[in-house]
Design an enzyme around this catalytic site. Structure first.
Site, PDB file in Angstrom:
ATOM      1  CG  ASP A  93      -1.762  -1.518   0.742  1.00 20.14           C
ATOM      2  OD1 ASP A  93      -2.616  -1.638  -0.054  1.00 20.14           O
ATOM      3  OD2 ASP A  93      -2.537  -1.358   2.396  1.00 20.14           O
ATOM      4  CE  LYS A 146       2.017  -2.129  -4.466  1.00 20.47           C
ATOM      5  NZ  LYS A 146       2.240  -2.371  -3.063  1.00 20.47           N
ATOM      6  NE  ARG A 155      -7.826  -6.374   6.688  1.00 22.24           N
ATOM      7  CZ  ARG A 155      -6.571  -7.594   6.820  1.00 22.24           C
ATOM      8  NH1 ARG A 155      -6.790  -8.526   7.048  1.00 22.24           N
ATOM      9  NH2 ARG A 155      -5.884  -7.824   5.093  1.00 22.24           N
ATOM     10  CD  GLN A 171       0.875  -8.660  -2.489  1.00 22.72           C
ATOM     11  OE1 GLN A 171       1.687  -9.151  -3.229  1.00 22.72           O
ATOM     12  NE2 GLN A 171      -0.414  -8.436  -2.899  1.00 22.72           N
ATOM     13  CB  ALA A 208      -2.312  -6.375  -5.365  1.00 17.98           C
ATOM     14  N   GLY A 209      -4.369  -4.646  -3.845  1.00 16.42           N
ATOM     15  CA  GLY A 209      -5.360  -2.922  -4.433  1.00 16.42           C
ATOM     16  C   GLY A 209      -4.679  -1.699  -4.784  1.00 16.42           C
ATOM     17  CG  HIS A 210      -2.311  -1.857  -6.832  1.00 19.07           C
ATOM     18  ND1 HIS A 210      -0.916  -2.233  -7.790  1.00 19.07           N
ATOM     19  CD2 HIS A 210      -2.061  -2.602  -5.803  1.00 19.07           C
ATOM     20  CE1 HIS A 210      -0.329  -3.246  -7.072  1.00 19.07           C
ATOM     21  NE2 HIS A 210      -0.672  -2.981  -5.851  1.00 19.07           N
TER      22      HIS A 210
END
Ligand code: GDP
Ligand code: IMO
Ligand code: MG
Length: 434
Positions: A13, A16, A309, A230, A39-41
């Protein structure tokens, strides 16, 4: 031509997605090499915001080709919903997205296993994103996984059912009711149905032998950017094991996640926040449990892009940053979220660790061991106490921020080439060319 790499130096996080989007106009191809929908970009521009999980962050720039490499693991359901959200937002997804035939599939039973294992771990849980990452990579390594290319074979249904039966057999050993678990709003069997439908979308995408595609592109003089997911401290070998993900998040992962020889790796952009965050369990030496930690979370909007979260927040950890720079061979540093520190009177940086009474400038093995007396030693800096939103170039940075940057460059011996001062594409300040 060589492949440049952009990857996270902390616990993920770092930002990226934003920087890959900023750099994409300079490249022909953007390729993800590892990880999956854990992943969450996030990418923000022109008042729009997108979160990508599987698709490379180059997708917003017309003419860029985006490759999901062999090292990535794909959940067709999540991939389909990503494509739908992009299309709804006016972003074209078609021939600009290519998928490796060798990428492994995350089956619904992998997600089920992830959930069952985490539940069984109780207080020792990893804090997984529950996207099936660990079980899918486990099956890849144990040579029983299913790959994107397999979905086209006549044997697929048979192999799927065989694998499913095996996983359900494992799950039966746990005292659990599989209907307790909900995946993207569906109970297991409903989710499985949705997954099968979504497999059709994956099949409709263009599939390639990505190792040939990418090496041929290099030979033709094309420019490639590899996008990490990550962060280094979540790497399966070098992260805070066992509180890690299940892939190599470091630059070595580019070689086996894309089929690129080491001699073809060019620049390595290492990206970090001006402070630190972590989501999920595991060691975090500079974590703040006080009002300052809460302030970082609030100002930095530190809530997971994938799970929502709250992220744990703390000061910059220099030994961990130097460790990550060493492991990745970072050539260019990128510091994100400087603006989040605007209001702080004092900014601390962990400069070394005190481990059981001894000073260490390295990340020791004891990092993840319970019962170790492990404390960071801090150096304090004056805050800049001003907004950065009007800043357009490096020379306009307030003195205290310029000193913070200089300190990091001196300590790491790597130039800080980009400073990010806000989530939008435009809020990006590049160092003048030397
Ligand atoms: P990634 O996983 O490394 O792509 O990062 P994430 O998208 O999970 O998290 C980064 C978050 O910080 C996102 O919400 C971004 O929009 C946001 N962000 C990125 N750069 C900056 C910045 O310089 N300042 C602020 N305030 N937010 C930023
Ligand atoms: P991006 O690419 C932050 C964390 C999880 C958990 C651990 C293992 O957005 O930076 P997993 O689902 O892989 O089994 O979870 O790793 N984690 C991340 N944390 N950013 C990520 O990705 C992450 N992907 C996994 O929270 O602690
Ligand atoms: Mg993220």
């Amino acid at each position: 031509m060589k492949v440049d790499v952009l990857l996270g130096l902390q616990w993920g996080d770092e930002g990226k997605g934003k920087i890959v989007d900023v750099l994409t106009p300079r490249y022909d191809i953007v390729a993800r090499f590892q990880g999956g929908p854990n992943a969450g970009h996030t990418i923000e521009f022109e008042g729009k915001k997108f979160v990508l999980h599987t698709i490379p962050s180059g997708i917003f720039i017309k003419k860029s080709i985006n490759v999901i490499g062999n090292g990535v693991i794909i959940d067709p359901f999540i991939l389909r919903s990503e494509i739908n959200k992009l299309t709804d937002g006016g972003v074209e997804v078609g021939k600009n997205l290519l998928v490796s035939r060798k990428a492994h599939l995350i089956m619904p039973t992998h997600r089920l296993l992830d959930a069952v294992y985490e539940q069984a771990k109780g207080k020792d849980k990893i804090g997984s994103t529950l996207k099936g990452i660990g079980p899918t990579y486990t099956d890849k390594v144990s040579r029983s996984g299913l790959r994107v290319g397999d979905a086209e074979s006549g044997e697929f249904e048979k192999r799927y059912q065989k694998a499913r039966k095996r996983y359900l057999g494992i799950i039966r050993q746990f005292d659990t009711d599989i209907n307790e678990f909900v995946f993207e709003g569906y109970k297991f069997e409903e989710y499985e149905q949705q997954w099968m439908n979504a497999l059709g979308t994956l099949k409709s995408l263009e599939k390639i032998n990505s190792e040939y595609f990418l090496n041929n592109a290099l030979a033709e003089g094309k420019k490639i950017l590899a996008e990490g997911a990550q962060g280094t401290m979540l790497d399966i070998d070098f992260g805070s094991y066992p509180f890690v993900t299940s892939s190599n998040t470091t630059s070595a992962g580019v070689c086996n996640g894309l089929g690129i020889p080491p001699s073809k790796i060019g620049k390595v952009f290492g990206i970090f926040k001006a402070y630190c965050t972590r989501v999920g369990s595991g060691p975090f030496p500079t974590e703040l449990f006080d009002a300052e930690g809460a302030e970082l979370r609030k100002t930095g909007n530190e809530f997971g892009a994938t799970t929502g979260r709250p992220r744990r927040c703390g000061w910059l950890d220099l030994p961990a940053l130097k460790y990550a720079i060493m492991l990745n061979g970072v050539t260019d540093l990128i510091m994100m979220k400087a603006d989040v520190l605007n209001a702080f009177d004092k900014i601390n940086v962990g400069v070394n660790y005190n481990v059981n009474g001894d000073t260490s400038t390295e990340v020791p093995f004891e990092f993840s061991m319970e019962g170790t007396d492990f404390k960071p030693v801090y150096k304090s800096f004056n805050g800049w106490k001003q907004e950065l939103s009007e800043i357009k170039e490096y020379s306009q940075f307030p003195k205290a921020l310029a000193e913070y940057i200089k300190f990091i460059e001196n300590e790491t011996n790597v130039p800080l080439k980009i400073i990010s001062i806000g989530p939008d594409r435009s809020e990006t300040i590049e160092a003048p060319l030397k």
